[in-house]
Design an enzyme around this catalytic site. Structure first.
Site, PDB file in Angstrom:
ATOM      1  N   LYS A  81       3.592   1.212   0.571  1.00  0.00           N
ATOM      2  CA  LYS A  81       2.302   1.398  -0.098  1.00  0.00           C
ATOM      3  C   LYS A  81       2.436   2.526  -1.115  1.00  0.00           C
ATOM      4  CE  LYS A  81      -2.590   2.053   1.243  1.00  0.00           C
ATOM      5  NZ  LYS A  81      -3.479   2.305   2.426  1.00  0.00           N
ATOM      6  N   SER A 156      -7.329  -0.914   2.489  1.00  0.00           N
ATOM      7  CA  SER A 156      -6.747  -0.610   1.197  1.00  0.00           C
ATOM      8  C   SER A 156      -5.271  -0.997   1.060  1.00  0.00           C
ATOM      9  CB  SER A 156      -6.899   0.884   0.912  1.00  0.00           C
ATOM     10  OG  SER A 156      -6.156   1.653   1.839  1.00  0.00           O
ATOM     11  N   SER A 180      -7.274   0.522   7.144  1.00  0.00           N
ATOM     12  CA  SER A 180      -6.532   0.029   5.976  1.00  0.00           C
ATOM     13  C   SER A 180      -5.187  -0.627   6.248  1.00  0.00           C
ATOM     14  CB  SER A 180      -6.322   1.159   4.978  1.00  0.00           C
ATOM     15  OG  SER A 180      -7.478   1.280   4.189  1.00  0.00           O
TER      16      SER A 180
END
Ligand code: GLN
Length: 491
Positions: A81, A156, A180
């Site tokens: 990420k 996210s 997330s």
């Protein structure tokens, strides 16, 4: 094996192939890069693809395998990420503020994976600074759900979850502050594990809400989650919240099944307004656990409905403090057309941050301001303690909690962008685990309207072995892992 078949493998499948000489890491990495070329124009899971670095690391992994020094992750292509610092590789947080930021060090979790010989194929898109549930808050472009590209992948960590689901990497790391990792894993039909707070070092993770943030694996199956957790868990003095205890071998926890395991099903997690197809899939999944020998009981966690209010006071408060560092002086975007220092600060933050990030900073600054601190921040902290105590008490009578991960399947792009509260409601079922600091996993738990549904399991502090064992037993008894998104390559 054909390149698409190689790209589809789980880590433990690829490791066996690499060890036997059936494929090389370079071949595996090339297969994954080809897959990115074939589908990422539609999925948009990557902010950056690190092609050269990946092939270089793959060659090093092959040398390591040849010398007999390989671990289970050696040669496995991964995505991180884009809120985890990577030395020499742009780390943007999907924000204009950090669009050109190239870190001078690696996040601890990234470093541990490199040390094991994992191969970085790129950095995953996210909601700006990890604030959001759909990856539409990325300042660059939205990521799309591989199951239906008109829909969101969740967020996210939408880039990482979509990339794993679309075979654009073998595994990924996400971060989970309020859901997330788990919510995008659920919406993309993959496995997402949020470890116990403090189990995985956050050194080099760009901070959002420090009392809640945790790094964890997003993988194709539960075995892979245990393999990745083995690599990233463990004490790190550079993160003051790191747990100073050596973790067990999580792969040993996978076997054993669920016979006699006490599973609690909280009635507060089946609310009005959740999709009937999601409720049915999750109830069926719990039925499967029971058939496998688990002892299922209905429980009540009356504090859970307050988790969302607590989260949306505490997370923005901490964010408003953490994001104060983006002042245009030390690093990141810096407005050049300013007339004074204050003007420069204002313009930098005005142009560097997107609307959701600004909303969170304003909410947090308000909750922390003189006159409101006691009414909001302090009160939220007190309710946080009550939520934690209620979960502690529940875990005296049960071993795991089973619940939905998200109240809905993947929703359409744009459907919730004009209504922040609707967007925030995505995380009602995931936030309690962050608030209490306990581990939780989302695994594929059925389908509704042709889209994946996530089954969430939660365990007490450091209960990852139990969580993985229950998740693995369920996975082995069902066929969801075999279902693939209908994403056809270009050409
Ligand atoms: N969706 C939640 C939020 O917007 C959680 C995000 C996260 O876990 N990083 O804050």
């Amino acid at each position: 094996m054909t390149p698409p078949a190689l790209a589809r493998l789980a880590i433990h499948e690829a490791a066996a192939l690499l060890a036997s000489g059936g494929a090389s890491s370079v071949e595996l990495t090339q297969a994954v890069l080809e897959r990115i070329d074939a589908v990422d124009d539609r999925v948009s899971a990557f902010v950056t693809v690190t092609r050269e670095l990946a092939l270089e690391q793959a060659r090093a992994a092959d040398a390591r395998i040849a010398s007999g020094d390989a671990g289970p992750l050696t040669g496995a292509p991964m995505q991180l990420k884009d809120n985890m610092c990577t030395l020499g590789v742009r780390t943007t947080c999907s924000s204009r503020m950090l669009e050109d930021f190239v870190p001078s060090y690696d996040a601890a979790a990234a470093r541990r994976l490199y040390d094991q010989g994992a191969v970085l194929v790129g950095k995953g898109n996210l909601d700006e600074f990890a604030m959001g549930s759909s990856t539409e808050n990325s300042a660059f472009f939205p990521t799309r759900n591989p199951w239906d590209t008109d829909r969101v992948p969740g967020g996210s960590s939408g880039g990482p979850a979509a990339a794993v689901a679309a075979d654009e990497c073998m595994f990924a790391l996400g971060s989970d502050t309020g859901g997330s990792i788990r919510q995008p894993a659920a919406l993309c039909g993959v496995v997402g594990l949020k470890p116990t707070y403090g189990l995985v070092s956050r050194y080099g993770l760009i901070a959002f809400a420090s009392s809640l943030d945790q790094i964890g694996p997003i993988t194709k199956d539960v075995t892979d989650a245990a393999i990745v957790l083995n690599a990233i868990a463990g004490y790190d003095p550079r993160d003051s919240t790191s747990i100073n205890r050596s973790p067990p071998d999580y792969t040993l926890a996978l076997k054993g099944g669920v016979r006699g395991l006490r599973v609690g099903v909280p009635k507060e997690y089946f609310v009005d307004g959740m999709e009937p197809g999601v409720e049915k899939a999750v109830r069926d999944a719990i039925g499967t656990l029971e058939e496998l020998g688990a002892v299922v009981t209905d429980i009540s966690l009356p504090m859970s409905p307050y988790a969302m209010a607590v989260y949306y006071i505490l997370a923005p408060s901490e964010a408003s403090a953490n994001l104060a560092r983006y002042d245009g002086v030390k690093y990141g975007f810096s407005a050049q057309d300013a007339s004074s220092m204050w003007d420069a600060l204002e313009k930098t933050r005005q142009h560097g941050f997107g609307p959701e990030v600004k909303r969170r900073i304003m909410l947090g600054a308000y909750a922390l301001s003189a006159g409101y601190y006691d009414a909001y921040y302090l009160k939220a902290q007190r309710v946080r303690t009550l939520i934690r105590r209620e979960l502690d008490a529940a875990f005296e009578k049960i071993d795991v909690i089973a619940a939905p991960t998200s109240p809905s399947v993947a929703f359409r792009q744009g459907a919730k962008m004009d209504d922040p509260v609707q967007m925030y409601l995505n995380d009602v079922f995931t936030q309690p685990a962050n608030i209490a600091g306990i581990p939780a996993i989302s695994i594929p738990g059925g389908m509704s309207e042709g889209l994946p549904v996530g089954l969430q399991l939660m365990a007490p502090h450091l209960g990852e072995p139990t969580l993985l064992r229950a998740a693995h037993a369920y996975e082995q008894a069902t066929q969801w892992r075999a279902m693939r998104p209908p994403l056809v390559p270009n050409g």
